[in-house]
Write a protein that holds these residues in place. Sequence first.
Motif, short mmCIF file in Angstrom:
data_model
loop_
_atom_site.label_atom_id
_atom_site.label_comp_id
_atom_site.label_asym_id
_atom_site.label_seq_id
_atom_site.Cartn_x
_atom_site.Cartn_y
_atom_site.Cartn_z
N ILE A 33 0.86 -1.18 0.00
CA ILE A 33 0.00 0.00 0.00
C ILE A 33 0.90 1.23 0.00
O ILE A 33 1.16 1.84 1.05
CB ILE A 33 -0.96 -0.04 1.22
N GLY A 80 2.72 -1.89 11.25
CA GLY A 80 1.71 -1.93 10.18
C GLY A 80 2.15 -2.86 9.06
O GLY A 80 2.96 -2.50 8.21
N ALA A 110 -0.23 -5.19 7.31
CA ALA A 110 -1.33 -5.41 6.35
C ALA A 110 -1.09 -6.67 5.54
O ALA A 110 -0.97 -7.76 6.09
CB ALA A 110 -1.53 -4.17 5.49
N SER A 159 5.06 -4.29 2.17
CA SER A 159 6.16 -3.40 2.56
C SER A 159 7.25 -4.15 3.30
O SER A 159 8.44 -3.84 3.16
CB SER A 159 5.65 -2.21 3.38
N ASP A 162 2.13 -5.89 13.91
CA ASP A 162 0.75 -5.52 13.54
C ASP A 162 -0.19 -6.06 14.61
O ASP A 162 -0.01 -7.17 15.12
CB ASP A 162 0.38 -6.11 12.17
N ILE A 163 -1.21 -5.27 14.90
CA ILE A 163 -2.18 -5.65 15.92
C ILE A 163 -3.02 -6.83 15.45
O ILE A 163 -3.57 -7.58 16.25
CB ILE A 163 -3.06 -4.42 16.29
N SER A 206 -0.28 -4.65 19.64
CA SER A 206 -0.25 -3.21 19.35
C SER A 206 1.18 -2.71 19.39
O SER A 206 1.97 -3.10 20.28
CB SER A 206 -1.09 -2.44 20.38
N SER A 207 1.52 -1.84 18.46
CA SER A 207 2.90 -1.35 18.35
C SER A 207 3.35 -0.59 19.59
O SER A 207 4.55 -0.41 19.80
CB SER A 207 3.03 -0.45 17.12
N ASP A 245 3.82 2.78 10.24
CA ASP A 245 2.70 2.75 9.28
C ASP A 245 1.53 1.93 9.84
O ASP A 245 1.00 1.07 9.16
CB ASP A 245 3.20 2.15 7.95
N SER A 246 1.18 2.21 11.12
CA SER A 246 0.07 1.44 11.71
C SER A 246 -1.19 2.31 11.81
O SER A 246 -1.80 2.62 10.79
CB SER A 246 0.49 0.83 13.04
N LEU A 247 -1.53 2.71 13.00
CA LEU A 247 -2.73 3.53 13.22
C LEU A 247 -2.31 5.00 13.07
O LEU A 247 -1.37 5.43 13.74
CB LEU A 247 -3.26 3.25 14.63
N HIS A 261 -1.61 8.02 18.60
CA HIS A 261 -0.90 6.75 18.42
C HIS A 261 0.49 6.99 17.80
O HIS A 261 1.48 6.44 18.28
CB HIS A 261 -1.72 5.79 17.56
#
Length: 245
Positions: free
Chosen positions: A52, A77, A79, A83, A104-105, A130-131, A155-157, A162
């Motif tokens: 992404i 992040g 996904a 990446s 990643d969560i 969670s990061s 690149d998470s939330l 955050h």
Amino acid sequence: MDPISQFNAERAADIAAMASDKELHQKSIDWMLHADKYKYTYNYTWMGRPIIKFPSDIVATQQIVWDVKPDLIIETGIAHGGSLILSASLLEMIGGDGKVLGIDIDIREHNRKEIESHPMIKRISMIEGSSTAPEVIEQVQAIASKAKRVMVFLDSLHSHEHVFNELQLYAPLVTVGSYLVLPDTFIEYFPKGYYSHNRPWDVGNNPMTAMRAFLENNDDFEIDKDLCNKLMITEAFDGYLRRVK
Ligand SMILES: C[S@@+](CC[C@H](N)C(=O)[O-])C[C@H]1O[C@@H](n2cnc3c(N)ncnc32)[C@H](O)[C@@H]1O
């Protein structure tokens, strides 16, 4: 002037001129907004996995990895994993035993399966959580303490709170001369309310605002303007921070 210096000087002059071209900046934002109707950044893959990102940010990542030669790239992040696989493939390109750590969560089962069966998995490890969770940070810090050159992508939330918390926790892990990358700063330039109906971020509450707050009290990092000024169509306006001390 020798031909290489001349090429570099002309390029620097073009980038500087482009950076002061407000019309081009606005056209870039308008183009990004228009292209987002078609989820433009969701339409690419890297070595077979959806990534992404805008292509310009993929090239920027390549430039940094080539220059810095990190032996650890940490990414919050994951996904679909594109990446992580990009970073791992760039480490493969530069040689050595560099590794990628993804957090990643929610690592979806189908994504985990694809990442774990990918040839680049030899360089990748993943933590689910969670990061910013203390038990995650403890593991990340233990891994980072063994590395010499650490680069970080957050690149998470994408909410201010955050990302600001992530910056406090992950910025100290970045080694001097390496980079901290903050994708999705572009949210600050999109129309107010564009995301807030279904996402916890908006104008005034996003990675750009978190980065500004972070830089107010931290002079260890500087925005790499040489890099940021040329991208134009990017998820990370002013989001490539270099650790200078
Ligand atoms: C924008 S996507 C990551 C895209 C990926 N880096 C790429 O370029 O292909 C954001 C991811 O962050 C994850 N996420 C959301 N909140 C999180 C949190 N608190 N900690 C860690 N990851 C989180 C989501 O599950 C999602 O997979």
